[in-house]
Design an enzyme around this catalytic site. Structure first.
Site, mmCIF file in Angstrom:
data_model
loop_
_atom_site.group_PDB
_atom_site.id
_atom_site.type_symbol
_atom_site.label_atom_id
_atom_site.label_comp_id
_atom_site.label_asym_id
_atom_site.label_seq_id
_atom_site.Cartn_x
_atom_site.Cartn_y
_atom_site.Cartn_z
ATOM 1 N N ARG A 1 0.829 -1.206 0.000
ATOM 2 C CA ARG A 1 0.000 0.000 0.000
ATOM 3 C C ARG A 1 0.858 1.249 0.000
ATOM 4 O O ARG A 1 0.645 2.171 -0.759
ATOM 5 C CB ARG A 1 -0.897 -0.032 1.235
ATOM 6 C CG ARG A 1 -1.549 1.279 1.547
ATOM 7 C CD ARG A 1 -2.785 1.104 2.368
ATOM 8 N NE ARG A 1 -3.664 0.153 1.751
ATOM 9 C CZ ARG A 1 -4.341 -0.808 2.399
ATOM 10 N NH1 ARG A 1 -4.232 -0.925 3.695
ATOM 11 N NH2 ARG A 1 -5.119 -1.645 1.755
ATOM 12 N N TYR A 2 1.832 1.280 0.881
ATOM 13 C CA TYR A 2 2.680 2.467 1.022
ATOM 14 C C TYR A 2 3.935 2.293 0.171
ATOM 15 O O TYR A 2 4.305 1.169 -0.180
ATOM 16 C CB TYR A 2 3.072 2.645 2.492
ATOM 17 C CG TYR A 2 1.875 2.796 3.419
ATOM 18 C CD1 TYR A 2 1.200 4.005 3.513
ATOM 19 C CD2 TYR A 2 1.432 1.726 4.180
ATOM 20 C CE1 TYR A 2 0.113 4.139 4.362
ATOM 21 C CE2 TYR A 2 0.346 1.851 5.027
ATOM 22 C CZ TYR A 2 -0.315 3.070 5.122
ATOM 23 O OH TYR A 2 -1.383 3.205 5.951
ATOM 24 N N ASP B 1 -12.538 0.035 12.323
ATOM 25 C CA ASP B 1 -12.770 -0.041 10.874
ATOM 26 C C ASP B 1 -14.225 -0.359 10.533
ATOM 27 O O ASP B 1 -14.996 -0.797 11.388
ATOM 28 C CB ASP B 1 -11.881 -1.144 10.270
ATOM 29 C CG ASP B 1 -10.420 -0.732 10.245
ATOM 30 O OD1 ASP B 1 -10.152 0.470 10.118
ATOM 31 O OD2 ASP B 1 -9.562 -1.626 10.365
ATOM 32 N N ARG C 1 7.127 0.044 2.081
ATOM 33 C CA ARG C 1 6.934 -1.060 3.012
ATOM 34 C C ARG C 1 5.773 -1.949 2.580
ATOM 35 O O ARG C 1 4.858 -1.481 1.903
ATOM 36 C CB ARG C 1 6.691 -0.543 4.436
ATOM 37 C CG ARG C 1 5.584 0.479 4.547
ATOM 38 C CD ARG C 1 5.859 1.419 5.718
ATOM 39 N NE ARG C 1 4.786 2.370 5.943
ATOM 40 C CZ ARG C 1 4.693 3.541 5.313
ATOM 41 N NH1 ARG C 1 5.579 3.879 4.388
ATOM 42 N NH2 ARG C 1 3.706 4.373 5.579
ATOM 43 N N CYS D 1 -5.061 -17.396 14.596
ATOM 44 C CA CYS D 1 -4.721 -16.641 15.802
ATOM 45 C C CYS D 1 -5.003 -17.529 17.011
ATOM 46 O O CYS D 1 -5.791 -18.466 16.923
ATOM 47 C CB CYS D 1 -5.591 -15.399 15.917
ATOM 48 S SG CYS D 1 -5.346 -14.268 14.548
ATOM 49 N N LYS E 1 -3.384 4.999 6.555
ATOM 50 C CA LYS E 1 -3.733 5.621 7.838
ATOM 51 C C LYS E 1 -3.729 7.143 7.727
ATOM 52 O O LYS E 1 -2.778 7.728 7.217
ATOM 53 C CB LYS E 1 -2.742 5.178 8.907
ATOM 54 C CG LYS E 1 -2.799 3.702 9.170
ATOM 55 C CD LYS E 1 -1.758 3.277 10.164
ATOM 56 C CE LYS E 1 -1.625 1.772 10.154
ATOM 57 N NZ LYS E 1 -0.976 1.274 8.904
ATOM 58 N N ARG F 1 -9.883 -8.203 10.340
ATOM 59 C CA ARG F 1 -9.728 -9.279 9.344
ATOM 60 C C ARG F 1 -10.625 -10.464 9.675
ATOM 61 O O ARG F 1 -10.245 -11.618 9.495
ATOM 62 C CB ARG F 1 -8.266 -9.717 9.260
ATOM 63 C CG ARG F 1 -7.351 -8.593 8.882
ATOM 64 C CD ARG F 1 -5.994 -9.053 8.366
ATOM 65 N NE ARG F 1 -5.198 -7.874 8.103
ATOM 66 C CZ ARG F 1 -4.085 -7.555 8.773
ATOM 67 N NH1 ARG F 1 -3.621 -8.358 9.706
ATOM 68 N NH2 ARG F 1 -3.434 -6.452 8.491
ATOM 69 N N CYS G 1 -10.429 -12.285 18.105
ATOM 70 C CA CYS G 1 -10.916 -11.071 18.754
ATOM 71 C C CYS G 1 -12.201 -10.644 18.048
ATOM 72 O O CYS G 1 -12.260 -10.621 16.816
ATOM 73 C CB CYS G 1 -9.870 -9.967 18.642
ATOM 74 S SG CYS G 1 -8.251 -10.531 19.172
ATOM 75 N N CYS H 1 -11.941 -7.876 15.358
ATOM 76 C CA CYS H 1 -10.870 -8.000 14.362
ATOM 77 C C CYS H 1 -11.298 -7.441 13.012
ATOM 78 O O CYS H 1 -12.346 -7.785 12.483
ATOM 79 C CB CYS H 1 -10.474 -9.460 14.203
ATOM 80 S SG CYS H 1 -9.139 -9.655 13.022
ATOM 81 N N ASP I 1 -7.960 4.315 9.423
ATOM 82 C CA ASP I 1 -7.422 3.590 8.276
ATOM 83 C C ASP I 1 -8.446 3.786 7.158
ATOM 84 O O ASP I 1 -9.588 3.300 7.269
ATOM 85 C CB ASP I 1 -7.239 2.104 8.629
ATOM 86 C CG ASP I 1 -5.938 1.567 8.088
ATOM 87 O OD1 ASP I 1 -5.431 2.151 7.118
ATOM 88 O OD2 ASP I 1 -5.426 0.567 8.642
HETATM 89 S S1 SF4 Z 1 -7.080 -8.761 16.159
HETATM 90 FE FE1 SF4 Z 1 -7.540 -10.263 14.570
HETATM 91 S S2 SF4 Z 1 -5.558 -10.780 13.674
HETATM 92 FE FE2 SF4 Z 1 -5.164 -9.787 15.669
HETATM 93 S S3 SF4 Z 1 -5.024 -11.497 17.135
HETATM 94 FE FE3 SF4 Z 1 -7.122 -10.763 17.162
HETATM 95 S S4 SF4 Z 1 -8.199 -12.084 15.691
HETATM 96 FE FE4 SF4 Z 1 -6.009 -12.281 15.297
#
Ligand code: SF4
Length: 437
Positions: free
Chosen positions: A122-123, A303, A126, A135, A347, A144, A139, A142, A340
């Site tokens: 994207r940038y 997000d 990097r 994971c 960002k 993603r 979470c 998340c 973001d």
């Molecule tokens: S925020 Fe998403 S990518 Fe990060 S540890 Fe939690 S579930 Fe995994």
């Protein structure tokens, strides 16, 4: 801490009658006993959800799975779980199924900006290198969500080779961020191989790892892992504490090991309604972080990912929090508040406004206390004209390795070496009329 120790013993005992608390710090044991069902959750914490709520929760899990380490579960306040910031991050809410019109599966366009498997570029200088899609915990907030738990897409060596080839073939990439999922879900040998391959690429100056392990499974930070990571310096690690209650004796030990190994640590917090949307909570968090040698790096506006609507706060809440930090505490304890940009714009930093007005020789500013002050501009300043051939660069600074790149955006409008005077969005009706007249 004593209360957690007792909770940990109870959970360990319930998970396995024969299981001793001595297994507790074995990260493999923790992963083997991750909690993935509501039944187990209820049993381990002595919670009983009402039947209707259970039905809704099961429906939520069919779209967004549940997985929590016993360690992270032990941080939940079972007596008052509805208000517990740890519970809210770990346990599903039926509100996750309320997908709003502006919600997206991939709001940051990470898949669209992916020129090679596993790479998001994207940038300019990097790349993000997704080396694991799993994971230790899923979470609830998340970004993603679309990927976590997708076991079929854990990248193998062949796929990773394509990402490595991309980095090798792009000399502008000086910084590689290993991400996922959680890169520390990979075993030490596999991670060592990836780090070795990235480190072999001459133009890669730094490697970063993004991991939530110090928060949700601190026992993953073993002496062996740290010894291996040390070989690949300069290496940075960014973790993800959202609430001061996550900074426990165990997470402090994990952080200490990494910091003692000379690995600079940063923290990315997501601003979450009902979890940390409070200036006092965030201030306590950043103070605890710096006390433990972790630099608060970003405070993220939540997000527009599907299933996160109930976690989102107005941007004004973030500004209010920043107002309570800037000037009120040490500068290095203040993270950068960012959105973001949806669609992949990267960002965008946001801050309260401290510039009140300016003339050609004075700037009027206000400080954190509300004091209004003036800064006198220099009368004798001689503007330098930079065509990238100027003597300042060649003679004074001796920047032989100064980068040659094309300026973009506002930087381009400010530069002397580019004659662009305006940026015009595509499909501008006024410009279109000019072209057709
Ligand atoms: S925020 Fe998403 S990518 Fe990060 S540890 Fe939690 S579930 Fe995994």
């Amino acid at each position: 801490m004593a209360i957690y120790d007792q909770t940990q013993q109870n959970i360990a005992r319930k998970i396995n009658e024969n299981s001793k608390i001595s297994n507790w710090k074995d990260w493999h044991w923790q992963l083997r006993h991750s909690v993935e069902s509501i039944d187990t959750f209820e049993n381990l914490l002595d919670i009983q959800f009402p039947a209707e709520e259970r039905r809704e929760l099961e429906e939520t899990l069919s779209k967004f799975p549940l997985s929590v380490t016993p360690y992270y579960m032990s941080l939940i306040d079972a007596e008052d779980y509805q208000n517990c910031p740890v519970f809210k991050q770990a346990f599903p809410s039926p509100a996750e199924l309320d997908i709003g019109g502006c919600d997206m599966a991939d709001p940051l366009a990470e898949d669209t900006d992916s020129p090679a498997p596993g790479i998001t570029h994207r940038y300019p200088d990097r790349v993000l290198f997704h080396i694991s899609n799993v994971c230790s915990m899923y979470c609830r907030h998340c970004t993603r969500k679309r990927k976590v738990g997708d076991q079929d897409s854990i990248p193998g060596r062949e796929e990773l080779q394509q990402g490595l080839d991309y980095i090798r073939n792009h000399p502008e990439v000086r910084d590689v961020l290993l991400s996922g999922g959680d890169p520390l879900m990979l075993n030490d040998d596999y991670l060592d191989w990836i780090l070795t391959e990235v480190r072999k690429i001459e133009h890669v100056q730094i490697i970063r790892i993004g991991s939530r392990m110090p928060v949700v499974l601190p026992y993953r930070i073993t002496d062996e892992l740290v010894e291996m990571l040390k070989k690949h310096q300069p290496l940075w690690l960014n973790t993800h504490f959202n609430h001061p209650r996550e900074i426990t004796t165990s997470s402090k030990q994990a952080i200490r090991k990494l910091a003692d190994a000379g690995i600079p640590l940063g923290n990315q917090t997501v601003l979450l309604a009902g979890v940390n949307d409070c200036p006092r909570v965030i201030k306590a968090l950043v103070h605890k972080l710096v006390h433990n040698r972790v630099r608060p790096y970003y405070l993220y506006q939540c997000d527009l990912s599907e299933g996160l609507t109930h976690f989102r706060t107005p941007v004004g809440k973030g500004i209010e929090i920043m107002e309570s930090l800037i000037g009120h505490t040490s500068g290095f304890a203040v993270p950068t508040y960012v959105i973001d940009a949806p669609g992949g714009g990267g960002k965008i930093p946001l801050s309260p406004n401290y510039l009140i007005s300016l003339s050609t020789n004075k700037v009027v500013l206000r400080n954190y206390e509300g004091v209004i002050t003036t800064y006198q501009e220099p009368d004798s300043y001689e503007a330098t004209f930079c065509d990238r051939e100027c003597d300042d660069c060649r003679l004074h600074l001796k920047l032989d390795d100064a980068e040659e790149y094309r300026a973009t955006g506002i930087e381009m409008l400010l530069s002397d070496h580019d004659e662009t005077i305006s940026l015009t969005p595509e499909n501008n009706a006024r410009i279109d009329r000019r072209n057709h007249e």
